[in-house]
Design a protein around this motif. Structure first.
Motif, PDB file in Angstrom:
ATOM      1  N   LEU A  53       0.823  -1.210   0.000  1.00 50.48           N
ATOM      2  CA  LEU A  53       0.000   0.000   0.000  1.00 50.48           C
ATOM      3  C   LEU A  53       0.855   1.258   0.000  1.00 50.48           C
ATOM      4  O   LEU A  53       0.418   2.314  -0.471  1.00 50.48           O
ATOM      5  CB  LEU A  53      -0.924  -0.002   1.223  1.00 50.48           C
ATOM      6  N   ALA A  54       2.068   1.156   0.517  1.00 52.81           N
ATOM      7  CA  ALA A  54       2.957   2.314   0.572  1.00 52.81           C
ATOM      8  C   ALA A  54       3.339   2.809  -0.821  1.00 52.81           C
ATOM      9  O   ALA A  54       3.734   3.973  -0.979  1.00 52.81           O
ATOM     10  CB  ALA A  54       4.217   1.958   1.366  1.00 52.81           C
ATOM     11  N   PHE A  55       3.227   1.946  -1.838  1.00 51.40           N
ATOM     12  CA  PHE A  55       3.651   2.306  -3.189  1.00 51.40           C
ATOM     13  C   PHE A  55       2.473   2.599  -4.120  1.00 51.40           C
ATOM     14  O   PHE A  55       2.685   2.820  -5.311  1.00 51.40           O
ATOM     15  CB  PHE A  55       4.503   1.173  -3.781  1.00 51.40           C
ATOM     16  N   SER A  56       1.257   2.593  -3.616  1.00 46.02           N
ATOM     17  CA  SER A  56       0.097   2.851  -4.472  1.00 46.02           C
ATOM     18  C   SER A  56       0.117   4.302  -4.935  1.00 46.02           C
ATOM     19  O   SER A  56       0.170   5.227  -4.133  1.00 46.02           O
ATOM     20  CB  SER A  56      -1.203   2.541  -3.718  1.00 46.02           C
ATOM     21  N   SER A  57       0.092   4.496  -6.248  1.00 45.39           N
ATOM     22  CA  SER A  57       0.212   5.842  -6.825  1.00 45.39           C
ATOM     23  C   SER A  57      -1.118   6.382  -7.322  1.00 45.39           C
ATOM     24  O   SER A  57      -1.173   7.494  -7.851  1.00 45.39           O
ATOM     25  CB  SER A  57       1.230   5.824  -7.971  1.00 45.39           C
ATOM     26  N   TRP A  75     -19.099 -12.052  -3.305  1.00 43.21           N
ATOM     27  CA  TRP A  75     -19.256 -10.663  -3.736  1.00 43.21           C
ATOM     28  C   TRP A  75     -18.310  -9.820  -2.897  1.00 43.21           C
ATOM     29  O   TRP A  75     -18.297  -9.937  -1.663  1.00 43.21           O
ATOM     30  CB  TRP A  75     -20.676 -10.163  -3.532  1.00 43.21           C
ATOM     31  N   ALA A  76     -17.519  -8.958  -3.523  1.00 44.16           N
ATOM     32  CA  ALA A  76     -16.526  -8.179  -2.778  1.00 44.16           C
ATOM     33  C   ALA A  76     -16.436  -6.768  -3.339  1.00 44.16           C
ATOM     34  O   ALA A  76     -16.592  -6.538  -4.547  1.00 44.16           O
ATOM     35  CB  ALA A  76     -15.157  -8.857  -2.841  1.00 44.16           C
ATOM     36  N   LEU A  77     -16.176  -5.827  -2.458  1.00 46.27           N
ATOM     37  CA  LEU A  77     -15.936  -4.436  -2.824  1.00 46.27           C
ATOM     38  C   LEU A  77     -14.663  -3.991  -2.125  1.00 46.27           C
ATOM     39  O   LEU A  77     -14.555  -4.088  -0.891  1.00 46.27           O
ATOM     40  CB  LEU A  77     -17.102  -3.545  -2.403  1.00 46.27           C
ATOM     41  N   SER A  78     -13.678  -3.541  -2.897  1.00 47.19           N
ATOM     42  CA  SER A  78     -12.411  -3.090  -2.328  1.00 47.19           C
ATOM     43  C   SER A  78     -12.109  -1.685  -2.815  1.00 47.19           C
ATOM     44  O   SER A  78     -12.531  -1.278  -3.898  1.00 47.19           O
ATOM     45  CB  SER A  78     -11.275  -4.043  -2.705  1.00 47.19           C
ATOM     46  N   ALA A  79     -11.362  -0.942  -1.997  1.00 43.09           N
ATOM     47  CA  ALA A  79     -11.001   0.431  -2.344  1.00 43.09           C
ATOM     48  C   ALA A  79      -9.711   0.786  -1.642  1.00 43.09           C
ATOM     49  O   ALA A  79      -9.372   0.231  -0.587  1.00 43.09           O
ATOM     50  CB  ALA A  79     -12.113   1.405  -1.937  1.00 43.09           C
ATOM     51  N   GLY A  80      -8.966   1.724  -2.240  1.00 40.15           N
ATOM     52  CA  GLY A  80      -7.735   2.157  -1.594  1.00 40.15           C
ATOM     53  C   GLY A  80      -6.887   3.017  -2.493  1.00 40.15           C
ATOM     54  O   GLY A  80      -7.216   3.264  -3.659  1.00 40.15           O
ATOM     55  N   GLY A  81      -5.763   3.469  -1.933  1.00 46.83           N
ATOM     56  CA  GLY A  81      -4.816   4.302  -2.649  1.00 46.83           C
ATOM     57  C   GLY A  81      -4.056   5.191  -1.702  1.00 46.83           C
ATOM     58  O   GLY A  81      -4.491   5.439  -0.568  1.00 46.83           O
ATOM     59  N   SER A 108     -11.577  -5.870   5.880  1.00 50.73           N
ATOM     60  CA  SER A 108     -10.206  -5.555   6.268  1.00 50.73           C
ATOM     61  C   SER A 108      -9.920  -4.089   6.009  1.00 50.73           C
ATOM     62  O   SER A 108     -10.565  -3.445   5.170  1.00 50.73           O
ATOM     63  CB  SER A 108      -9.200  -6.425   5.507  1.00 50.73           C
ATOM     64  N   PHE A 109      -8.948  -3.570   6.742  1.00 46.14           N
ATOM     65  CA  PHE A 109      -8.457  -2.211   6.502  1.00 46.14           C
ATOM     66  C   PHE A 109      -6.972  -2.188   6.824  1.00 46.14           C
ATOM     67  O   PHE A 109      -6.545  -2.682   7.877  1.00 46.14           O
ATOM     68  CB  PHE A 109      -9.178  -1.176   7.356  1.00 46.14           C
ATOM     69  N   GLY A 110      -6.172  -1.619   5.902  1.00 47.12           N
ATOM     70  CA  GLY A 110      -4.738  -1.586   6.093  1.00 47.12           C
ATOM     71  C   GLY A 110      -4.134  -0.245   5.723  1.00 47.12           C
ATOM     72  O   GLY A 110      -4.753   0.584   5.057  1.00 47.12           O
ATOM     73  N   ALA A 111      -2.887  -0.046   6.156  1.00 50.23           N
ATOM     74  CA  ALA A 111      -2.138   1.166   5.838  1.00 50.23           C
ATOM     75  C   ALA A 111      -0.680   0.814   5.655  1.00 50.23           C
ATOM     76  O   ALA A 111      -0.164  -0.124   6.297  1.00 50.23           O
ATOM     77  CB  ALA A 111      -2.300   2.206   6.950  1.00 50.23           C
ATOM     78  N   GLY A 112      -0.004   1.551   4.766  1.00 51.66           N
ATOM     79  CA  GLY A 112       1.409   1.303   4.498  1.00 51.66           C
ATOM     80  C   GLY A 112       2.219   2.580   4.527  1.00 51.66           C
ATOM     81  O   GLY A 112       1.706   3.658   4.212  1.00 51.66           O
ATOM     82  N   LEU A 113       3.485   2.452   4.877  1.00 51.92           N
ATOM     83  CA  LEU A 113       4.407   3.582   4.954  1.00 51.92           C
ATOM     84  C   LEU A 113       5.645   3.257   4.131  1.00 51.92           C
ATOM     85  O   LEU A 113       6.235   2.179   4.276  1.00 51.92           O
ATOM     86  CB  LEU A 113       4.786   3.850   6.411  1.00 51.92           C
ATOM     87  N   ARG A 259     -10.211   3.582 -11.416  1.00 54.36           N
ATOM     88  CA  ARG A 259      -8.994   4.102 -10.786  1.00 54.36           C
ATOM     89  C   ARG A 259      -8.656   5.480 -11.359  1.00 54.36           C
ATOM     90  O   ARG A 259      -8.916   5.756 -12.535  1.00 54.36           O
ATOM     91  CB  ARG A 259      -7.839   3.133 -10.948  1.00 54.36           C
ATOM     92  N   TRP A 260      -8.080   6.326 -10.494  1.00 45.03           N
ATOM     93  CA  TRP A 260      -7.760   7.689 -10.885  1.00 45.03           C
ATOM     94  C   TRP A 260      -6.559   8.181 -10.055  1.00 45.03           C
ATOM     95  O   TRP A 260      -6.288   7.639  -8.984  1.00 45.03           O
ATOM     96  CB  TRP A 260      -8.967   8.584 -10.703  1.00 45.03           C
ATOM     97  N   PRO A 261      -5.867   9.212 -10.542  1.00 49.46           N
ATOM     98  CA  PRO A 261      -4.680   9.699  -9.834  1.00 49.46           C
ATOM     99  C   PRO A 261      -5.031  10.274  -8.455  1.00 49.46           C
ATOM    100  O   PRO A 261      -6.126  10.752  -8.236  1.00 49.46           O
ATOM    101  CB  PRO A 261      -4.130  10.792 -10.765  1.00 49.46           C
TER     102      PRO A 261
END
Length: 261
Positions: A53-57, A75-81, A108-113, A259-261
């Protein structure tokens, strides 16, 4: 109750990554992650490893439907960036017998550095069966991803946990390595992984070939072959995957991606 779960996980154990509480989370993977299963832990723009997740642009939302060899639907819904990511999914095993079915919600919920070429991440997972007996449990995972000429990913699952059934939700870890390549107008990845090293060690191999907006993917783990692809036009994308097993019906999943910037 134990007999019921042995039956359920036996019906889902065709995937060879083990009869554990982690199975519904594995089955909730979007189509691209599924086609690259195991190897996806070392791919920077995917969220299977919280360290990635730390490298998601860019920001991404994916809606996924899967038929798991006719044994279950997901059935699944995911989101992040931008260092964050999460998902919610429903696994429904359908009617197994008179007044007997299996249905579970997971999230689930996650974070990256990012620290130089290293991504460090953590993820909290929530497991909530509603049939046949309501309960809940949680687990904390840790992940690392090193990005270089060869990407290396490590995932430690259930470092801390509370099982919904009063039984152990065991600690486990997985490893993966990915080589990104390019040749003329083509690019892609080639990788290998080892999943669930402490409980059900499973080898995985995967390849992805990209030409403009079109991607073709293939993944292999014991007794299973997964073939898929993707098409991305601007902000919109479509990923698909088919899973072949010598003794089971065809499994498939499809993900609609924004997906978008």
């Amino acid at each position: 109750m134990r007999v019921f779960f042995v039956f359920l996980w036996g019906s889902l154990g065709f995937l060879s990554f083990g009869a554990t509480l982690d199975v519904p989370f594995d089955l909730a993977r979007p189509a691209r992650e599924w086609a690259l299963f195991g190897v996806d832990l070392a791919i920077p723009d995917l969220s299977s490893n919280p360290g990635a997740l730390a490298f998601s642009s860019f920001w991404k939302v994916a809606s996924t439907f899967s038929s798991v060899f006719g044994a279950a639907q997901v059935w699944a819904l995911s989101a992040g960036g931008k260092g964050l990511g999460g998902e919610v999914a429903l696994l429904d095993g359908g009617e197994i017998g008179p007044n007997l079915r299996y249905r579970v919600w997971v999230g689930s919920f996650g974070a990256g550095l990012k620290i130089g070429s290293l991504g460090v991440g953590a993820r909290a997972r929530y497991f909530h069966p509603v049939w046949p007996k309501p309960s809940s449990g949680w687990a904390l995972d840790l992940g690392l991803l090193w990005v270089g000429p060869v990407h290396l990913g490590v995932l430690a699952e259930s470092v801390l946990s509370s099982s919904p059934y009063g039984e152990a939700w065991p600690f486990d870890f997985s490893l993966a390595a990915v080589w990104p390549w390019s040749l003329g107008n083509f690019s892609g990845i080639l990788g290998a992984g080892m999943v669930d090293l402490l409980s059900f060690p499973t080898e995985a191999l995967a390849v992805e070939i990209v030409l403009g907006p079109l991607s073709l993917r293939g993944g292999f783990w014991p007794s299973n072959l997964c073939l898929g692809g993707g098409l991305y036009l601007g902000w919109f994308g479509l990923d698909w995957a088919f899973t072949l097993h010598p003794d089971l019906p065809l499994g498939f999943r499809v993900s609609f991606v924004l997906r978008w910037p």
